[in-house]
Write an enzyme that holds these catalytic residues in place. Structure first.
Site, PDB file in Angstrom:
ATOM      1  N   GLU A   1      11.337  34.938  37.721  1.00  0.00           N
ATOM      2  CA  GLU A   1      11.606  35.525  39.027  1.00  0.00           C
ATOM      3  C   GLU A   1      10.385  36.105  39.739  1.00  0.00           C
ATOM      4  OE1 GLU A   1      14.715  35.607  40.636  1.00  0.00           O
ATOM      5  OE2 GLU A   1      15.141  34.134  39.091  1.00  0.00           O
TER       6      GLU A   1
ATOM      7  N   SER B   1      73.144  55.205  13.164  1.00  0.00           N
ATOM      8  CA  SER B   1      73.151  56.201  12.091  1.00  0.00           C
ATOM      9  C   SER B   1      71.828  56.943  11.962  1.00  0.00           C
ATOM     10  CB  SER B   1      73.495  55.526  10.759  1.00  0.00           C
ATOM     11  OG  SER B   1      74.804  54.984  10.812  1.00  0.00           O
TER      12      SER B   1
END
Length: 815
Positions: free
Chosen positions: A91, A469
């Site tokens: 770059e 239950s």
């Protein structure tokens, strides 16, 4: 002097100067015009990058990542030299020596743009790239280019080169939702930044020029060409040697898409965290870089996932084979690569892998499973597959593999190894599991369904179902408080009552329509005898029981005002049940479940921390506090809520202590009775775990609609629910002990591995006496048929000796 000779040069210089003055004036005017649209210096110093929300286990394992941009910011000193060199070469190799601009590059770009009549080439430095990516748009216009130059100038004059380079590598886009070099390393290579090799770094450095064009996954050939350019530049700049360049240039483009490195799969938990974070912080919750540390134990969560999945797969097998999920025609020369491509069209679901059948023998089948290759399903993995019929019925079991499978069938399998593959299918029924630390309410594991991506409905917190239950222990506890004992007898016989609150009579029955006559409360609870439970509730009184169960966190308004509540006819969630059972597990204290332990901002600062109330057995102000035993076996106090005094005792501020809601005596007796559920009752299958510190209760509702098991040790509570979302029957005989309990056992086998057994010491208010197992009445110590039972000293049966002579003693086998 002959001025005519200099007239033209002077005119040129003057004209050039005038042009420069005009240009400078125009540039200054442009700055004045654009200045309101430029970021302030303060804004530049406080850049807020979009960082995803990350959710972790208590141990720091990643569970989820949210946000449209994948980003993991890094500091300059965390960037490896090979990465720095690759990006400088690709770059802007003069970055550390130049200013904000490269005049020659800008001039070259301007000439190309003028020739082509459009914005075709850039001349940006890394500083300008950082300015554009952070503060501006990516539009290719002269306005944006001028803005970029102004911002780049400010960056260059107010920040170090290292700061700018760090910013640049944290913001640039690499494709595939990856922003920043660290996210790119993970996305393309599944690696941490410091693990990147030279060819990988060069590939990523070349990628930013055009992320879609040079994507190494989509266009590996173009990515290789671009990588060669970067390597050539690195060689020219003497960043690498010719040998390194050649080796890197010949390396394969090995990139593939990697999801975030999720270490613990818990999508239902992650969704809960996201919802709570959005409620607290609004839309910014997903992008502000928050890190959320939960109470989830990664090992327990993985165990819960597997337990639920395998448990429901086993249930599905009991109800027949529904057939393959797809079919294809296989050629004789089909390659493994083609088979892999084929099965990749089907999603992996937990432990279920898609596979294609390639050959069928008499009693076996050869398959190719996704990501695992070839394997064999033997007869043990096939013989269950009788055809599924309506009403949970199953047809005749197969006699050969060909009755079940054909070459080209696409099926799901459970893979344990190439020679140990089992045919499976996605269950139609669902299940949920919640595990809590009863000492503070921290959620240790949570599963809201078989597969989150098929159904996001969280059954652990959103499914309101009848507990059956499993609700009985709460009003049994009320009976103990009122003076009844585990030896108190109630009649197990047919009962007709108008308990529904209407003129219609109610004739409740026991499972199997069996009756036992007078029976002790301990046995009635262990075997979940309905008719005794109704009589116990009637003896307690519905108004008192309704008020009493609120101690465990139940809303009294949700309790039906008739005797059907004795069989669990109210509606609860698995989270509510686990929380309620925490009271029994922790010695009698009510804790509140919580999931988020702490929230950190993007800088790692703690913004919020949970302050749960902690169950401190026997605490009032200052006590010797026994640290709870963590699931890893280490004695710890999760939140450090107590302080050590000089004499070794611990002090806990009263506002950090959970409130006591049942007495230690009541808790001890109820836990003892629920141990009997496992030792000789409906939960007897859990004896396979080989522990005597387990207690719990099964739950099943009418027509086998809901199946539950709620079980605990002093330091871990786990509730499992199973059923259909539309309240269909699970099938005849599919009780809590058959569907939910095996899941609980599988989970607890892992959760309690390496954890020493421990039971709460007997409180001083408990005495042990011998009673008749038939009548529950006291018998002499010499009676060979007598068994030992526990009683509260204030509620001894008639004829009991004084408490001074009856305390202590050894526990009988039923305890």
């Amino acid at each position: 002097m002959n001025w005519k000779r200099f007239r033209i040069p002077v005119a040129l210089v003057g004209g050039l100067g005038l042009i420069c003055l005009i240009g400078a004036y125009a540039y200054a005017c442009t700055y004045v015009y654009l200045e309101p649209s430029l970021p302030t210096l303060k804004a530049m110093h406080h850049v807020k990058l979009e960082i995803p929300l990350r959710v972790y286990t208590a141990g720091g394992e990643l569970m989820a990542e949210f946000g449209t941009e994948r980003r993991t910011p890094v500091r300059y000193d965390q960037i490896p030299a090979v990465v720095t060199d690759a990006f400088l070469a690709a770059e802007d190799h003069n970055f550390f020596q130049e200013g904000a601009f490269d005049p020659l590059s800008l001039l070259r770009a301007a000439v190309v743009d003028l020739i082509e009549g459009r914005k075709a080439q850039g001349g940006s430095t890394i500083t300008m790239e950082a300015a554009r990516n952070v503060f501006l748009t990516l539009a290719k216009t002269w306005r944006r280019k001028l803005q970029e130059s102004f911002v780049a100038y400010e960056l260059d004059h107010n920040f170090s080169k290292q700061d700018v380079f760090q910013l640049y590598l944290n913001v640039i886009f690499f494709g595939e939702r990856a922003y920043g070099i660290a996210a790119a390393a993970q996305t393309y290579y599944g690696k941490a930044l410091d693990q990147l090799t030279l060819p990988e770094a060069a590939t990523l450095a070349g990628l930013v020029e055009a992320p879609s064009l040079y994507n190494p996954i989509v266009h590996p050939h173009l990515a290789a060409i671009r990588r060669s350019y970067v390597l050539t530049r690195m060689l020219a700049l003497k960043y690498i040697t010719p040998a390194q360049a050649e080796a890197a240039d010949h390396a394969p483009i090995a990139a593939r898409l990697h999801a975030p490195r999720v270490q613990v799969h818990a999508p239902y938990v992650a969704a809960m965290v996201l919802h709570r974070m959005a409620k607290r912080y609004g839309p910014a919750a997903e992008t502000a870089g928050y890190s959320v540390y939960t109470t989830i134990d990664g090992r327990l969560q993985s165990a819960a996932n597997r337990a639920v999945q395998l448990g429901m797969i086993a249930y599905s097998r009991r109800h027949g084979w529904r057939g393959p999920i797809g079919h294809t025609v296989l050629a004789n020369d089909t390659t493994p690569e083609q088979l892999q491509t084929l099965v990749e069209q089907y999603r992996k679901i937990g432990v279920l892998l898609p596979a294609v059948v390639v050959h069928v023998g008499t009693h076996s089948a050869k398959v190719f499973a996704r990501d695992h290759g070839f394997g064999v399903i033997d007869w043990n993995g096939l013989s269950w597959a009788g055809k599924a019929l309506p009403h949970r019925l199953v047809g005749t079991l197969p006699q050969t593999a060909g009755e079940v499978l054909s070459p080209g069938d696409v099926v799901y399998v459970v893979w344990k190894g190439p020679s140990d593959v089992a045919l499976a299918q996605v269950p139609l029924a669902q299940s949920a599991l919640v595990a809590l630390d009863p000492n503070d309410g921290g959620i240790a594991a949570l599963v809201g369904g078989f597969d989150y991506f098929s159904s996001r409905f969280n059954r652990a917190t959103q499914a309101w179902r009848q507990p059956g239950s499993g609700f009985k222990p709460f009003y049994y506890s009320a009976a103990i408080k009122l003076g009844y004992t585990p030896a108190s007898t109630f009649l197990d016989a047919p009962l007709v009552t108008g308990g529904l609150g209407t003129e219609t009579t109610w004739r409740p029955v026991n499972y199997g329509d069996r009756f036992s006559g007078p029976i002790r409360m301990r046995v009635a609870l262990a075997h979940s005898i309905n008719l005794v439970s109704i009589r116990v509730l009637r003896a307690v009184g519905l108004p008192y029981a309704t008020k009493y169960v609120a101690r465990f966190g139940f809303n009294p308004k949700s309790v039906p005002q008739n005797l059907t509540v004795a069989l669990g006819s109210l509606s609860v969630t698995p989270m509510e049940m686990a929380t309620a059972y925490s009271v029994f597990a922790n010695g009698g204290y009510r804790v509140k479940p919580f999931l988020i332990d702490r929230i950190l901002n993007a800088s790692g600062k703690v913004l919020w921390r949970a302050k749960p109330r902690i169950a401190c057995h026997g605490c009032s102000h200052e006590v010797s506090l026994r640290p709870f035993q963590s699931q890893s076996g280490a004695a710890t106090l999760r939140h450090g809520a107590s302080a050590l005094r000089g004499d070794g005792a611990r002090y806990m501020p009263p506002d950090q202590m959970a409130p006591r809601v049942i007495s230690a005596d009541n808790d001890y007796i109820m836990t003892s009775m629920m141990r009997s559920v496992i030792q000789f009752g409906t939960g007897e299958a859990a004896r396979v775990l080989g522990r005597d510190d387990l207690a719990g209760k099964t739950g099943t509702t009418n027509n086998f609609t809901n199946a539950w098991f709620n079980g605990f040790t002093p330091n871990l509570v786990a509730t499992v629910w199973s059923g259909f979302d539309d309240n269909r029957s699970l099938g005849n005989g599919e009780q809590g002990a058959a569907v939910a309990l095996p899941i609980w056992i599988r989970f607890m086998r892992v959760a309690l591995r390496g954890v020493p057994q421990w039971r709460r010491p007997q409180p001083p208010g408990i005495v042990r006496l011998r009673v008749s197992p038939r009548t529950g009445l006291l018998v002499s110590d010499e009676d060979p048929n007598g068994i030992e039972e526990v009683f509260e000293a204030k509620h001894l049966p008639a004829g009991a000796p004084s408490t001074s002579t009856s305390q202590g003693g050894s526990a009988a086998s039923i305890f």
